[in-house]
Scaffold this active site. Structure first.
Site: not given
Ligand code: NOJ
Length: 526
Positions: A22, A24, A26, A30, A201, A265
Site C-alpha cells: 500500500d 497511500n 488506505d 496499489d 481468467d 486459467e
Molecule cells: C478465477 C479467478 O482466479 C478467481 O479469483 C475469480 O473469482 C474467478 N475466476 C471469477 O473471475
C-alpha cells in the site's frame, strides 16, 4: 542469437495487488506500492509479474468484476501509475502480464446496464439472456462456481441472465462477434500500453453449449466439495468453440509487434489441457498446468503426474507448473513449512515455465480469518467449505513491525505472517531461510538452462525419497527430494558429482548411497 521466446526461459511471479504494498495508507495495496517494491523482484530473480486485476471494478469479486476494462480502479491508482509501473519493471528487464477477464463483466458495466434495460436494446445480445423453463424455473441446471445456480431472474425484462460466478458478474456472450471485437480492442489497448502478455481468467467458461443442455451429475462428488462439483461441467464449460475464440485472441496478440504470451486459467487433466495449445499451437502458449495441486505428495504420484503431463503435451508445446494462487490454500499450509521448501525446489527444477505465488517464497501459511472479518464473497456464499480465499490473500509481511511495512493504515486483511522472523527483511538476513533458498534456486536456474529446458527423467524412488535428472548437453543435474519429515535413504545409479545447492545448507559430502535428512532437498551435478 537465441530465437527462443522469452516466456519459455522465464519464471513468473504472481502479485495479488490488494495485498502487495500500500502506498497511500488506505490499507489496500496499489500500483505505486508495487513500483516501490520493484527492486525486490529484481533481487529475487524473477522474469515476469502477473498481476491479478486492477481495472475499474465495484470489487464484488475483488477486481474480477470489471466495470471498465481500459482504466485502473481508483483504489489501485490510475493510468499514469500503470505507465510508471510498466516503465519500472521494463527498466529491470521484467515483463508485465495482465489478467484478462473475458467471460464476465461487472453488472455495473455500462454494457450490462444497457443490456438489461430492455429486450430491444442493441446490447441485449452482448450477455446471455434466456427465457424461464416451464413454471418459471431457471433455463437449465447449471451451477455457479461461486455457489448457487448460474441464473439470475430479471423482473424488468422477465428473462434470466447467466453468471458462471457471482450474480454481480454476468457472462458476456462470446458467440456475438461484436463482443469479441470489443474484447479484442481491450487486448490491443493494453498491448499498446506495454503489456507483455495476459493471463486469461476462466477461459473454459467461454465454451458454453449452444443448446444450453443440462450438465450431468458428477458421481465423484463428496459432501464438503464445492457445491458446483455436484455436476460434471460438460455443457456449461470447455465446449469446442472455445478454441476458436482462443485462436482469435492469439491472432490479435500475434499481430502486435513483439512477442506476447497468452496464459490460460485451465483447471484440467493433462489430456484436456493439451487441447488449449490449439491446432498447430495456434492457441494458448501456456495453458496453466494445475496438476501438481491435486497430486498426492508421494514420489510415485508426482512422477506419474510429470510423466502424464509430458506425454500429453502436443509436439512443440511448452510446459508450465504452479503450486498455488489466490484461489488455493497456500502450499505451506497444505504440506507444512518444511515441505514447502521441497515444493519450491521441485517447482524450480521442473521442465517449463513456473509461476510463484507471492509470499510462497517466504513459506507463508494461510491466515485464519475471524468469521466477522471474512471478505471473500465465495467464502460467504459457500459456508462449510472452509474460509473462502481470504486466508491465502493476506498482505505481504515486508518487515517485523506490526503492520509489516505493508501499510500505515488498517490492512484490508490481517498481515500474512507466520510469526516472528517470517518477513522479507528478516528472511533476507537469514541465509537458511526459505526466501534465501528461493533466491539461490532462481539464480541457479538462470545460470543453468538444463534446469528449465533440459530433459527430465526419474532416477530413483525409495519410499518417500525421489531423485530425478535434468540434462541439457553436457550439463546434467540430479535433484534429490525427501518428501517426508523422517530421514530417508536413497541410492543413485551413478556416483554423484559436486553438491550445487541444498535446502538445509549444511551438507558437505554426497555419496552414491546416502541418507536424506528430514525434509531435505539436494541438487547435485550428475
Ligand atoms: C478465477 C479467478 O482466479 C478467481 O479469483 C475469480 O473469482 C474467478 N475466476 C471469477 O473471475
Amino acid at each position: 542469437m537465441d530465437a527462443r521466446p522469452w516466456w519459455q526461459d522465464c519464471v513468473i511471479y504472481q502479485v495479488y495487488p490488494r495485498s502487495f504494498q500500500d502506498s497511500n495508507g488506505d490499507g489496500i495495496g496499489d500500483l505505486r506500492g508495487v513500483i516501490a517494491r520493484a527492486d525486490y523482484f529484481a533481487w529475487l530473480g524473477i522474469d515476469a509479474v502477473w498481476f491479478s486485476p486492477f481495472f475499474t471494478s465495484p470489487q464484488a469479486d475483488f477486481g474480477y468484476d470489471i466495470s471498465d476494462y481500459i482504466d485502473i480502479d481508483p483504489c489501485f491508482g490510475d493510468l499514469d501509475a500503470f505507465d510508471d509501473l510498466v516503465a519500472a519493471l521494463h527498466a529491470r528487464h521484467i515483463r508485465v502480464i495482465l489478467d484478462f477477464v473475458p467471460n464476465h463483466s461487472s453488472n455495473r458495466h455500462p454494457w450490462f446496464l444497457e443490456s438489461r434495460s430492455s429486450r430491444r436494446n442493441s446490447k441485449r445480445d452482448w450477455y446471455i439472456w434466456r427465457d424461464p423453463s416451464a413454471g418459471g424455473a431457471p433455463p437449465n441446471n447449471w451451477l455457479s462456481l461461486a455457489g448457487g445456480i448460474s441464473w439470475e431472474y430479471d423482473t424488468t425484462t422477465r428473462q434470466f441472465y447467466c453468471h458462471s460466478f457471482l450474480k454481480e458478474q454476468p457472462d458476456l456472450n462470446w458467440r456475438n462477434p461484436a463482443v469479441r471485437e470489443a474484447m479484442h480492442d481491450v487486448l490491443r489497448f493494453w498491448l499498446d500500453r506495454g503489456a507483455d502478455g495476459f493471463r486469461i481468467d476462466a477461459i473454459g467458461c467461454l465454451g458454453k453449449d449452444a443448446q444450453f443442455r443440462d450438465d450431468p451429475l458428477n458421481p465423484d462428488y463428496k459432501p464438503g466439495d464445492a457445491p458446483f462439483m455436484q455436476h460434471r461441467l460438460v455443457y456449461s464449460a470447455n465446449g469446442p468453440q472455445v478454441m476458436d475464440f482462443v485462436a482469435e485472441m492469439r491472432a490479435v496478440v500475434d499481430a502486435h509487434s513483439g512477442e506476447h504470451v497468452l496464459i490460460g486459467e485451465t483447471y484440467l487433466k493433462p489430456k484436456e489441457l493439451a487441447v488449449y495449445y490449439g491446432t498447430n499451437l495456434n492457441g494458448l502458449q501456456l495453458p496453466t498446468n494445475f496438476n501438481l495441486l491435486w497430486t498426492p505428495w508421494k514420489p510415485g504420484a508426482i512422477t506419474e503426474t510429470v510423466a502424464a503431463y509430458e506425454a500429453a503435451l502436443p509436439r512443440g508445446a511448452w510446459p508450465d507448473w504452479v503450486l498455488g494462487n489466490h484461489d488455493q490454500s497456500r502450499i505451506a499450509s497444505r504440506l507444512g513449512q518444511a515441505q514447502a521448501r521441497i515444493a519450491m525446489m521441485l517447482l524450480l527444477t521442473l521442465r517449463g515455465t513456473p509461476t510463484i505465488y507471492y509470499g510462497d517464497e517466504l513459506g507463508l501459511k494461510d491466515v485464519t480469518i475471524a468469521p466477522d472479518q471474512l471478505r471473500d464473497p465465495f467464502g460467504v456464499n459457500m459456508p462449510g467449505i472452509g474460509q473462502g480465499r481470504d486466508p491465502e490473500r493476506c498482505p505481504m509481511p515486508w518487515d517485523e513491525t506490526p503492520k509489516g511495512g505493508f501499510t500505515t493504515g488498517d490492512p484490508w486483511l490481517p498481515i500474512g505472517r507466520n510469526g516472528p522472523g517470517s518477513s522479507v527483511e528478516a528472511q533476507r538476513r537469514d541465509k537458511k531461510s526459505v526466501l534465501s533458498l528461493t533466491h539461490q534456486l532462481l539464480a541457479l536456474r538462470r545460470r543453468e538452462p538444463a534446469l528449465s529446458r533440459g530433459t527430465w527423467s526419474t532416477v530413483a524412488i525409495e519410499g518417500d525419497a525421489l531423485a530425478y535428472r535434468r540434462a541439457l548437453g553436457e550439463r546434467r543435474f540430479t535433484i534429490l527430494l525427501n518428501l517426508d519429515d523422517e530421514p530417508k535413504p536413497i541410492s543413485l545409479p551413478d556416483p554423484p558429482g559436486a553438491l550445487v545447492l541444498s535446502t538445509h545448507g549444511d551438507r558437505r559430502t554426497i555419496r552414491q548411497r546416502l541418507e536424506l535428512a528430514p525434509n531435505e532437498g539436494l541438487i547435485v551435478e550428475a
